[in-house]
Write an enzyme that holds these catalytic residues in place. Structure first.
Site, PDB file in Angstrom:
ATOM      1  N   TYR A 321      31.613  42.003  37.696  1.00  0.00           N
ATOM      2  CA  TYR A 321      31.434  43.446  37.628  1.00  0.00           C
ATOM      3  C   TYR A 321      32.285  44.124  38.700  1.00  0.00           C
ATOM      4  O   TYR A 321      32.266  43.730  39.862  1.00  0.00           O
ATOM      5  CB  TYR A 321      29.951  43.756  37.839  1.00  0.00           C
ATOM      6  CG  TYR A 321      29.513  45.194  37.629  1.00  0.00           C
ATOM      7  CD1 TYR A 321      30.303  46.131  36.983  1.00  0.00           C
ATOM      8  CD2 TYR A 321      28.271  45.617  38.075  1.00  0.00           C
ATOM      9  CE1 TYR A 321      29.871  47.428  36.779  1.00  0.00           C
ATOM     10  CE2 TYR A 321      27.807  46.915  37.880  1.00  0.00           C
ATOM     11  CZ  TYR A 321      28.623  47.820  37.235  1.00  0.00           C
ATOM     12  OH  TYR A 321      28.188  49.110  37.048  1.00  0.00           O
ATOM     13  N   CYS A 322      33.057  45.126  38.278  1.00  0.00           N
ATOM     14  CA  CYS A 322      33.813  46.000  39.180  1.00  0.00           C
ATOM     15  C   CYS A 322      34.731  45.167  40.083  1.00  0.00           C
ATOM     16  O   CYS A 322      35.495  44.341  39.598  1.00  0.00           O
ATOM     17  CB  CYS A 322      32.854  46.881  39.972  1.00  0.00           C
ATOM     18  SG  CYS A 322      33.656  48.231  40.856  1.00  0.00           S
ATOM     19  N   ILE A 323      34.638  45.343  41.405  1.00  0.00           N
ATOM     20  CA  ILE A 323      35.504  44.594  42.312  1.00  0.00           C
ATOM     21  C   ILE A 323      35.217  43.099  42.231  1.00  0.00           C
ATOM     22  O   ILE A 323      36.088  42.268  42.477  1.00  0.00           O
ATOM     23  CB  ILE A 323      35.344  45.110  43.762  1.00  0.00           C
ATOM     24  CG1 ILE A 323      36.391  44.486  44.685  1.00  0.00           C
ATOM     25  CG2 ILE A 323      33.948  44.857  44.293  1.00  0.00           C
ATOM     26  CD1 ILE A 323      36.350  45.026  46.099  1.00  0.00           C
TER      27      ILE A 323
END
Length: 603
Positions: A321-323
């Site tokens: 997720y995300c970074i």
């Protein structure tokens, strides 16, 4: 009306709180070098704007004439309205603008005049800024962002004397709302860093492990950077291949495990997966030298090794997720270079890999501001998560800053208990070495998509060498990882790629359980040349994308759907239980981290 004694008591109390507020503000002076702020250096962009306006002054002249005409019309309409005549407004708030929802903004002629005067002023400024030609995209974005901050800060809803709700509240409480507001402001300033972190929720209403981050599990492994949680099974049989979740290290992992009703972790466990999740440490100055490379080696790679010890399985499926997805892509490219095939499939949720257009966050990223951030990181050894939270909130300033400013400080009300906002305020720090590498190599120079542009553990990596089957899911309203940018990442991989677009934004579109039947999602089996072409050929489906992912992950045999094994209990393998989930890393707040580091240094 106040009686004399009550009035004297009120004035004394107000003066006392005001003095405390001034002392708190004064104590913050000199604590931070303004040049270290990511909001500091915008002068160059505004200088270029001034130069363009000097070249074409008609932009200002025409807008001023339009504003003057509109103001004359507003004065006339207000006079007619005060005489009892019904008139249509000249300008109205946007449909999603909740600042003027109180009925008096429309029914009271004075407040209606104040509201429309402000909206005309705002429209005039925005039109002027948007009609300036000859600016670079980054300069235009920077000017637009800071202009928006100024204009929205000047909204009449943000001031006691021009907000009808606040005025009513002040009369009702005889001014106690303002005293309570100052008390809350003093407390918020104490817990802020390089900005004002307005309290968004009642933090006392939540406790990780009880009413958030409550899916049963155990910490079975840990190192300096992460704890690895293994969740207890809820089915008799589980898929043979374990599932590793790599969350972002901005805030805590439990955005994916808030309540049982909206927990992706619990849902995955209930589908028959053996779920592991990384819980990143909340770092202080002592971890200043931990790099992006360390996050890879001590994060996903050590987690995969630990999962083999816990389950006996060499292969895993990964959700990120995300970074955490950016790290996962980097890890897969590293593994591809090493011919390491232990990841059977990977999922990227709202993940940027190509940072050509990072969205509004890009306003904070240029050489000048990055130099300031790097000086701050070199000085402190870490980036304080509270400063980052303040900056992120400014991306949605009316919803995530000014609405709480009005509620807390002007109305004197306490924020309601809301689990998502509790998580949002549970910030984490960034180690200096890692964050400097991430900002410069990803956001500023976009090196991740360049073959060999990044070297990790003495190994040049290339995303195009990733042949692992991958599932990309992005969200259509995402302002942190624009879906049109995440789509570019999907085009880099050389293995099977499925791209899915969810409704809503960066969090709500991802944390969208099937029981809610909300937002919907789009699919298109063909990965078109452009995101617009993909969307034009996409089919929309109702509800959550989660079941679609489950079908993808099992029908393609990434999770070995035909090979089920007995449910695995944490601690049953070669790894012993260290402590119960959510673990000590997830419960460590920034103030606790800094106290612990200070105590260590004192010793």
């Amino acid at each position: 009306m106040y009686d004399p004694a009550e009035l004297a008591d009120f004035i004394s109390n107000a003066n006392s709180q005001y003095q405390k507020l001034i002392e708190q503000l004064m104590s913050r002076q000199g604590m931070s070098d303004p040049s270290l702020s990511i909001l500091f250096d915008v002068s160059e962009s505004f200088q270029k704007m001034s130069e363009q306006l000097a070249i074409n002054p008609m932009v200002i002249y025409e807008e001023q004439m339009n504003l003057w005409k509109s103001q004359i019309q507003l004065w006339q309409n207000t006079a007619r309205q005060m005489m009892g005549e019904a008139v249509d407004p000249i300008v109205e708030p946007a449909k999603d603008d909740r600042r003027f929802n109180d009925s008096e903004w429309a029914e009271n002629a004075l407040f209606d005049f104040i509201k429309q005067s402000y909206l005309l002023f705002a429209r005039s400024i925005f039109n002027t800024v948007h009609n300036i030609e000859g600016l670079s995209p980054h300069a235009s974005q920077t000017i637009d962002f800071h202009t928006r901050q100024f204009v929205n800060a000047m909204s009449p809803s943000n001031f006691v004397a021009t907000n009808p709700e606040v005025i009513r509240r002040t009369f009702e409480t005889k001014g106690r709302n303002l005293i309570q507001g100052m008390e809350q402001l003093i407390e918020d300033l104490k817990s802020s860093r390089d900005g004002l972190n307005v309290a968004m929720t009642d933090r006392s209403a939540f406790k990780p492990g009880e009413n958030v981050a409550s899916t049963p599990g155990e910490v079975v492994y840990q190192n300096d950077l992460m704890q690895l949680i293994q969740y207890k099974p809820s089915t008799e049989k589980v898929f043979k291949t374990p599932l590793l979740i790599v969350p972002p290290w901005i805030n805590k992992y439990y955005i994916l495990d808030l309540r049982s009703s909206n927990s992706l972790v619990k849902w995955l466990v209930d589908q028959g997966h053996t779920v592991f999740i990384i819980s990143w440490v909340n770092p202080g100055p002592s971890l200043r030298d931990k790099s992006f490379e360390n996050y890879m080696l001590e994060g996903p790679l050590e987690a995969i090794d630990a999962i083999e010890q816990a389950t006996g399985e060499k292969e895993v499926n990964v959700i990120s997720y995300c970074i955490g997805g950016t790290l996962t892509a980097s890890t897969l490219a590293y593994m591809a270079a090493k011919n390491d095939k232990r990841v059977k499939s990977a999922t990227y949720m709202a993940t940027l890999q190509d940072f050509t257009d990072p969205g509004e966050i890009g306003v904070f990223i240029n050489e000048a501001t990055l130099a300031g951030i790097e000086r701050q990181l070199d000085r402190d050894g870490y980036l304080d998560g509270r400063a980052m939270a303040f900056s992120f909130n400014l991306l949605r300033e009316n919803d995530l800053f000014w609405s709480f400013f009005i509620n807390n400080y002007l109305k004197g009300e306490r924020p309601a208990a809301f689990d998502l906002l509790y998580w949002n305020t549970d910030s984490t720090n960034m180690p200096a070495a890692m964050h400097k590498f991430y900002l410069r190599n990803m956001y500023l120079e976009n090196n991740l998509v360049k073959p060999g542009g990044i070297t990790l553990n003495e190994t040049p990596i290339d995303l195009s060498k990733i042949k692992t089957p991958v599932y990309f899911v992005s969200t259509i309203q995402d302002h942190i990882a624009k879906w049109t940018s995440t789509y570019k990442g999907a085009q880099i991989h050389s293995g099977p790629v499925k791209f899915v677009l969810s409704g809503s934004g960066h969090i709500a579109g991802i944390v969208n359980p099937p029981t809610k039947e909300k937002y919907g999602y789009w699919t298109n089996d063909k990965l078109a040349d452009t995101p617009d072409a993909w969307f034009a050929g996409a089919e929309k489906h109702p509800g959550s994308w989660w079941p679609n992912w489950q079908e993808w992950s099992t029908s393609n045999k990434y999770a070995d759907p035909k090979t089920m094994v007995a449910a695995r209990e944490p601690g049953a393998g070669k790894l012993n239980v260290i402590e119960a989930a959510p673990g000590s890393y997830a419960t460590m707040r920034i103030v606790d981290v800094l106290k612990a580091d200070a105590a260590t240094n004192a010793d």
